[in-house]
Motif scaffolding. Structure first.
Motif, mmCIF file in Angstrom:
data_model
loop_
_atom_site.group_PDB
_atom_site.id
_atom_site.type_symbol
_atom_site.label_atom_id
_atom_site.label_comp_id
_atom_site.label_asym_id
_atom_site.label_seq_id
_atom_site.Cartn_x
_atom_site.Cartn_y
_atom_site.Cartn_z
ATOM 1 N N ARG A 100 0.818 -1.209 0.000
ATOM 2 C CA ARG A 100 0.000 0.000 0.000
ATOM 3 C C ARG A 100 0.860 1.271 0.000
ATOM 4 O O ARG A 100 0.401 2.336 -0.415
ATOM 5 C CB ARG A 100 -0.943 -0.001 1.206
ATOM 6 C CG ARG A 100 -2.171 0.870 1.027
ATOM 7 C CD ARG A 100 -3.256 0.497 2.014
ATOM 8 N NE ARG A 100 -2.790 0.525 3.393
ATOM 9 C CZ ARG A 100 -3.468 -0.007 4.416
ATOM 10 N NH1 ARG A 100 -4.618 -0.609 4.199
ATOM 11 N NH2 ARG A 100 -3.009 0.060 5.646
ATOM 12 N N MET A 101 2.126 1.169 0.430
ATOM 13 C CA MET A 101 3.033 2.324 0.375
ATOM 14 C C MET A 101 3.210 2.805 -1.061
ATOM 15 O O MET A 101 3.337 4.001 -1.320
ATOM 16 C CB MET A 101 4.400 1.956 0.961
ATOM 17 C CG MET A 101 4.398 1.686 2.444
ATOM 18 S SD MET A 101 6.047 1.170 3.010
ATOM 19 C CE MET A 101 5.685 0.642 4.680
ATOM 20 N N ALA A 107 -3.815 6.168 -5.460
ATOM 21 C CA ALA A 107 -5.179 5.988 -4.969
ATOM 22 C C ALA A 107 -5.735 7.284 -4.386
ATOM 23 O O ALA A 107 -4.999 8.129 -3.885
ATOM 24 C CB ALA A 107 -5.201 4.886 -3.921
ATOM 25 N N THR A 108 -7.045 7.414 -4.441
ATOM 26 C CA THR A 108 -7.703 8.625 -3.934
ATOM 27 C C THR A 108 -8.270 8.434 -2.527
ATOM 28 O O THR A 108 -8.735 9.383 -1.915
ATOM 29 C CB THR A 108 -8.842 9.037 -4.881
ATOM 30 O OG1 THR A 108 -9.772 7.943 -4.998
ATOM 31 C CG2 THR A 108 -8.287 9.387 -6.254
ATOM 32 N N SER A 109 -8.235 7.191 -2.015
ATOM 33 C CA SER A 109 -8.733 6.926 -0.677
ATOM 34 C C SER A 109 -8.020 5.694 -0.122
ATOM 35 O O SER A 109 -7.427 4.910 -0.872
ATOM 36 C CB SER A 109 -10.243 6.680 -0.694
ATOM 37 O OG SER A 109 -10.540 5.473 -1.380
ATOM 38 N N LEU A 110 -8.082 5.518 1.199
ATOM 39 C CA LEU A 110 -7.481 4.346 1.826
ATOM 40 C C LEU A 110 -8.133 3.064 1.337
ATOM 41 O O LEU A 110 -7.472 2.043 1.148
ATOM 42 C CB LEU A 110 -7.596 4.450 3.346
ATOM 43 C CG LEU A 110 -6.640 5.431 4.037
ATOM 44 C CD1 LEU A 110 -6.927 5.493 5.528
ATOM 45 C CD2 LEU A 110 -5.193 5.013 3.793
ATOM 46 N N ARG A 111 -9.447 3.112 1.129
ATOM 47 C CA ARG A 111 -10.146 1.926 0.634
ATOM 48 C C ARG A 111 -9.656 1.549 -0.751
ATOM 49 O O ARG A 111 -9.378 0.368 -1.026
ATOM 50 C CB ARG A 111 -11.651 2.178 0.610
ATOM 51 C CG ARG A 111 -12.452 1.005 0.070
ATOM 52 C CD ARG A 111 -13.940 1.289 0.121
ATOM 53 N NE ARG A 111 -14.704 0.177 -0.444
ATOM 54 C CZ ARG A 111 -16.029 0.131 -0.494
ATOM 55 N NH1 ARG A 111 -16.750 1.137 0.004
ATOM 56 N NH2 ARG A 111 -16.639 -0.901 -1.038
ATOM 57 N N ALA A 117 -3.848 -2.614 -3.664
ATOM 58 C CA ALA A 117 -2.758 -3.398 -3.089
ATOM 59 C C ALA A 117 -3.077 -4.888 -3.133
ATOM 60 O O ALA A 117 -2.211 -5.717 -3.437
ATOM 61 C CB ALA A 117 -2.497 -2.953 -1.656
ATOM 62 N N MET A 118 -4.319 -5.256 -2.857
ATOM 63 C CA MET A 118 -4.710 -6.660 -2.917
ATOM 64 C C MET A 118 -4.639 -7.185 -4.345
ATOM 65 O O MET A 118 -4.245 -8.333 -4.568
ATOM 66 C CB MET A 118 -6.121 -6.835 -2.351
ATOM 67 C CG MET A 118 -6.204 -6.724 -0.832
ATOM 68 S SD MET A 118 -5.172 -7.929 0.037
ATOM 69 C CE MET A 118 -5.902 -9.482 -0.515
ATOM 70 N N GLN A 119 -4.995 -6.359 -5.316
ATOM 71 C CA GLN A 119 -4.880 -6.763 -6.714
ATOM 72 C C GLN A 119 -3.414 -7.019 -7.074
ATOM 73 O O GLN A 119 -3.083 -7.989 -7.768
ATOM 74 C CB GLN A 119 -5.463 -5.677 -7.616
ATOM 75 C CG GLN A 119 -6.969 -5.517 -7.510
ATOM 76 C CD GLN A 119 -7.481 -4.287 -8.238
ATOM 77 O OE1 GLN A 119 -6.736 -3.608 -8.940
ATOM 78 N NE2 GLN A 119 -8.762 -3.979 -8.055
ATOM 79 N N ALA A 120 -2.530 -6.150 -6.588
ATOM 80 C CA ALA A 120 -1.106 -6.315 -6.873
ATOM 81 C C ALA A 120 -0.555 -7.578 -6.225
ATOM 82 O O ALA A 120 0.250 -8.301 -6.821
ATOM 83 C CB ALA A 120 -0.337 -5.084 -6.393
ATOM 84 N N LEU A 121 -0.996 -7.862 -5.000
ATOM 85 C CA LEU A 121 -0.547 -9.077 -4.326
ATOM 86 C C LEU A 121 -1.044 -10.324 -5.053
ATOM 87 O O LEU A 121 -0.334 -11.335 -5.131
ATOM 88 C CB LEU A 121 -1.032 -9.082 -2.874
ATOM 89 C CG LEU A 121 -0.275 -8.154 -1.923
ATOM 90 C CD1 LEU A 121 -0.967 -8.083 -0.575
ATOM 91 C CD2 LEU A 121 1.164 -8.630 -1.755
ATOM 92 N N ALA A 122 -2.253 -10.271 -5.586
ATOM 93 C CA ALA A 122 -2.768 -11.405 -6.347
ATOM 94 C C ALA A 122 -1.909 -11.662 -7.584
ATOM 95 O O ALA A 122 -1.689 -12.815 -7.970
ATOM 96 C CB ALA A 122 -4.220 -11.150 -6.740
ATOM 97 N N GLN A 123 -1.396 -10.597 -8.191
ATOM 98 C CA GLN A 123 -0.567 -10.750 -9.384
ATOM 99 C C GLN A 123 0.717 -11.514 -9.093
ATOM 100 O O GLN A 123 1.228 -12.226 -9.966
ATOM 101 C CB GLN A 123 -0.208 -9.377 -9.956
ATOM 102 C CG GLN A 123 -1.332 -8.703 -10.719
ATOM 103 C CD GLN A 123 -0.847 -7.429 -11.388
ATOM 104 O OE1 GLN A 123 -0.340 -6.508 -10.740
ATOM 105 N NE2 GLN A 123 -0.982 -7.373 -12.690
#
Length: 276
Positions: A100-101, A107-111, A117-123
């Motif tokens: 998330r760093m 991103a425009t919000s924490l959500r 970040a979860m999409q990137a981890l899935a990759q």
């Protein structure tokens, strides 16, 4: 439109030693450029020069028609992301927090940052470790998380006809063969979508499989520049690594490969007899 990172007679001196001779290089978007060479050739130093971590003693580094030293740090961070050879994280961040760093710049919000970040981890096949502490991971797992963070920082290969760049220093050094191939395929896909990438690799066979272009560095000087077929030759391998190896080109596949077994002399090192 092609975006470039260009070195114009750029050189670097550290501690009164010229570690990079004046270089003229253009890195183009839409290409995966791989930097290879022996230990101590200056590969990591060149990547730091291109990323802006080092300022040239002479010449210029230009990114997207603007001198690198004139870029604002936050603007540059949105256009190019750097994965260092090693990254120490002292605080007990979770895997999700580390990725998330990088996402937070876009991103425009924490959500939204958490979702990206979860999409990137899935990759990188690490989403099931999202809540684990980064320090609890193996070296290879940490490397995949860092690649996810880096790619998240410039997750869109192109923005308004301007390409973004990945600068990766040995991104697969701790990975098994499956993950080496999968991670480099991610990077390759990024360039196929218009982004640019410079990656430092040591494995010449892996480099040959994925690189559009190889830059061969020796003693701070580019001694080879072209496709794997153009640069991986018996003479050049002998010159830069000081070892006689045979470059092979199978008729069914245009990708050159190198077998270290061609250097092995069975008469000097006979195979060990099976004791069974």
């Amino acid at each position: 439109m092609t975006t470039e990172i260009t070195l114009q007679q750029a050189s670097l001196t550290l501690k009164d030693k010229e570690v990079l001779q004046p270089l003229d290089i253009s890195l183009r978007s839409g290409e995966l450029t791989v930097l290879v060479g022996p230990n101590g050739a200056g590969k990591s130093t060149l990547l730091k020069l291109i990323s802006g971590d080092h300022e040239p003693n002479s010449g210029r580094v230009i990114f997207d028609n603007q001198d690198l030293k004139n870029w604002r740090v936050e603007d540059l961070a949105r256009r190019r992301a750097v994965m260092a050879q090693s990254s120490e994280i002292a605080f007990p961040f979770t895997v999700l927090e580390v990725v998330r760093m990088g996402v937070s710049l876009q991103a425009t919000s924490l959500r939204e940052a958490g979702e990206q970040a979860m999409q990137a981890l899935a990759q990188v096949d690490m989403s099931h470790y999202a809540d684990r502490r980064f320090q609890e991971l193996s070296g290879g797992e940490q490397q995949r998380v860092q690649l996810a963070r880096t790619m998240s920082q410039v997750r869109t290969p192109c923005m308004e006809d301007r390409a973004n760049f990945l600068l990766l220093d040995e991104p697969i050094s701790n990975l098994d063969i499956r993950h080496q191939i999968e991670m480099l395929q991610l990077v390759k896909d990024y360039t196929l979508q218009g982004g640019g990438c410079l990656a430092v690799l040591h494995d010449l066979n892996i480099a040959s499989m994925f690189a559009d272009r190889l830059l061969v560095l020796q003693n701070g000087k580019i001694v080879g520049d072209g496709s794997p077929n153009e640069t991986l030759t018996n003479d050049l391998i002998s010159q830069i690594f000081g070892i006689q190896l045979q470059v092979n080109r199978p008729p069914s596949c245009p990708i050159p490969y190198i077998l270290p077994q061609t250097f092995f002399d069975a008469s000097v090192h006979p195979p060990i007899a099976n004791s069974a």
